[in-house]
Scaffold this active site. Structure first.
Site, PDB file in Angstrom:
ATOM      1  N   LYS A  68      22.132  17.107 -26.696  1.00  0.00           N
ATOM      2  CA  LYS A  68      20.748  17.122 -26.180  1.00  0.00           C
ATOM      3  C   LYS A  68      20.674  17.870 -24.851  1.00  0.00           C
ATOM      4  CE  LYS A  68      19.524  12.657 -28.288  1.00  0.00           C
ATOM      5  NZ  LYS A  68      20.847  12.080 -28.617  1.00  0.00           N
ATOM      6  N   ASP A  71      18.377  21.447 -19.239  1.00  0.00           N
ATOM      7  CA  ASP A  71      18.803  21.977 -17.944  1.00  0.00           C
ATOM      8  C   ASP A  71      18.003  23.241 -17.663  1.00  0.00           C
ATOM      9  OD1 ASP A  71      20.482  22.555 -15.642  1.00  0.00           O
ATOM     10  OD2 ASP A  71      22.045  21.366 -16.610  1.00  0.00           O
ATOM     11  N   PRO A  73      17.108  27.173 -17.745  1.00  0.00           N
ATOM     12  CA  PRO A  73      17.305  28.084 -18.889  1.00  0.00           C
ATOM     13  C   PRO A  73      18.668  28.771 -18.906  1.00  0.00           C
ATOM     14  CG  PRO A  73      15.081  28.320 -18.038  1.00  0.00           C
ATOM     15  CD  PRO A  73      15.790  27.382 -17.100  1.00  0.00           C
ATOM     16  N   THR A  75      21.583  27.837 -17.710  1.00  0.00           N
ATOM     17  CA  THR A  75      22.664  26.907 -18.075  1.00  0.00           C
ATOM     18  C   THR A  75      22.611  26.585 -19.566  1.00  0.00           C
ATOM     19  OG1 THR A  75      22.608  25.992 -15.864  1.00  0.00           O
ATOM     20  CG2 THR A  75      23.637  24.624 -17.547  1.00  0.00           C
ATOM     21  N   GLN A 198      16.968   0.563 -31.058  1.00  0.00           N
ATOM     22  CA  GLN A 198      16.001   1.469 -31.672  1.00  0.00           C
ATOM     23  C   GLN A 198      14.641   0.781 -31.795  1.00  0.00           C
ATOM     24  OE1 GLN A 198      16.618   4.482 -31.994  1.00  0.00           O
ATOM     25  NE2 GLN A 198      18.670   4.907 -32.744  1.00  0.00           N
TER      26      GLN A 198
HETATM   27  O1  C5P Z   1      23.479   3.601 -34.185  1.00  0.00           O
HETATM   28  P1  C5P Z   1      22.226   4.286 -34.591  1.00  0.00           P
HETATM   29  O2  C5P Z   1      22.067   4.399 -36.086  1.00  0.00           O
HETATM   30  O3  C5P Z   1      21.006   3.739 -33.915  1.00  0.00           O
HETATM   31  O4  C5P Z   1      22.490   5.764 -34.081  1.00  0.00           O
HETATM   32  C1  C5P Z   1      21.542   6.691 -33.813  1.00  0.00           C
HETATM   33  C2  C5P Z   1      22.239   7.924 -33.319  1.00  0.00           C
HETATM   34  O5  C5P Z   1      21.251   8.926 -33.200  1.00  0.00           O
HETATM   35  C3  C5P Z   1      22.895   7.786 -31.954  1.00  0.00           C
HETATM   36  O6  C5P Z   1      24.092   8.567 -31.971  1.00  0.00           O
HETATM   37  C4  C5P Z   1      21.897   8.384 -30.983  1.00  0.00           C
HETATM   38  O7  C5P Z   1      22.516   9.038 -29.897  1.00  0.00           O
HETATM   39  C5  C5P Z   1      21.170   9.387 -31.858  1.00  0.00           C
HETATM   40  N1  C5P Z   1      19.795   9.694 -31.528  1.00  0.00           N
HETATM   41  C6  C5P Z   1      18.799   8.751 -31.436  1.00  0.00           C
HETATM   42  N2  C5P Z   1      17.502   9.137 -31.109  1.00  0.00           N
HETATM   43  C7  C5P Z   1      17.207  10.410 -30.943  1.00  0.00           C
HETATM   44  C8  C5P Z   1      18.216  11.381 -31.062  1.00  0.00           C
HETATM   45  C9  C5P Z   1      19.508  10.984 -31.375  1.00  0.00           C
HETATM   46  O8  C5P Z   1      19.041   7.571 -31.649  1.00  0.00           O
HETATM   47  N3  C5P Z   1      15.975  10.783 -30.692  1.00  0.00           N
END
Ligand code: C5P
Length: 238
Positions: A68, A71, A73, A75, A198
């Site tokens: 993700k 930073d 542009p 970099t 989440q």
């Molecule tokens: O463990 P889980 O199923 O929640 O994993 C979700 C993965 O997706 C993690 O590695 C997290 O860094 C990534 N991720 C996220 N949300 C985002 C982008 C990536 O949960 N918007």
């Protein structure tokens, strides 16, 4: 080895979020690289670095490098180029980095043509809810914010976005079916006790219904005593 031969439109990216190399490799050796993709995030990359990517490439896995980038542009240009030189299949950058950063990321891939990674912009993290957005000064609804950022990503010629599953149909309708949707926060049931941090959860059958291209699944697999059974359950719901 988990061998599955049905071709699914929604593919599974396994988030290889393990604290040790041995636990990660134990799972990796049970997966078929022609069916599952692997996501390497900040934790494993910071600990095991580029060698981990090389090892997984030797095993023929396609890698989503989920660092993700966000930073200035210049970099981001050199970071994206470095990832492309590594032979990464998919790469994430934060759309909030702004138009010039997005354009620089795209420009960095100019000379890679067929071997360029799929460049994906992160819209709103699936761990955030409406109150979290308000607290960081975002006054739009989650839906509007995801849409606005997806629009920027499309304008800057990114290949797709990471977004909550609930927004996928909206985005596909507006930006076309080729615009890739990657969705984390996927659980076998909405009432699952394994929701973790989440906030925007969807189930695999909804992911299929919403025409999501890739679901990212981490903890339901990595914390399970029987990861292959869990993976099989996800797969059969798609
Ligand atoms: O463990 P889980 O199923 O929640 O994993 C979700 C993965 O997706 C993690 O590695 C997290 O860094 C990534 N991720 C996220 N949300 C985002 C982008 C990536 O949960 N918007």
């Amino acid at each position: 080895m988990l061998l599955l031969n049905q071709v699914k439109k929604t593919k599974i990216i396994v988030a290889l979020d393990y604290p040790t190399m041995s636990s990660a490799m134990k799972l990796v050796h049970m997966l078929d690289p022609s069916i599952f993709y692997l996501k390497i995030g900040k934790a494993m990359f910071t600990r095991f670095g580029v060698q981990l990517i090389r090892d997984l490439h030797k095993l023929k896995f396609k890698i989503f490098l989920d660092l993700k980038f966000h930073d200035i542009p210049n970099t981001v240009f050199y970071s994206v180029k470095a990832a492309a030189d590594l032979g990464i299949w998919m790469l994430s950058i934060h759309i909030l980095g702004g138009v010039n950063m997005l354009k620089s990321a795209k420009l960095a891939l100019k000379n890679f043509s067929d071997t360029a990674p799929i460049l994906i912009g992160v819209t709103v993290l699936t761990s955030l809810n409406q109150n979290d957005l308000k607290a960081i000064g975002i006054i739009h609804s989650l839906r509007k914010q995801v849409f606005l950022l997806s629009n920027l990503a499309k304008q800057c010629c990114l290949d797709g976005v990471v977004c909550p599953g609930s927004e996928a149909l909206n985005i596909k309708k507006k930006f076309g079916s080729d615009f890739k949707i990657v969705t984390p926060g996927v659980r076998l049931s909405k009432s699952s006790i394994h929701v973790h941090d989440q906030n925007q959860i969807i189930t695999p059958d909804l992911a299929k219904k919403f025409a999501i291209d890739y679901i990212v699944v981490g903890r339901p697999i990595t914390l399970s005593n029987n990861p292959i059974l869990v993976l099989n359950n996800f797969y059969s719901m798609l």
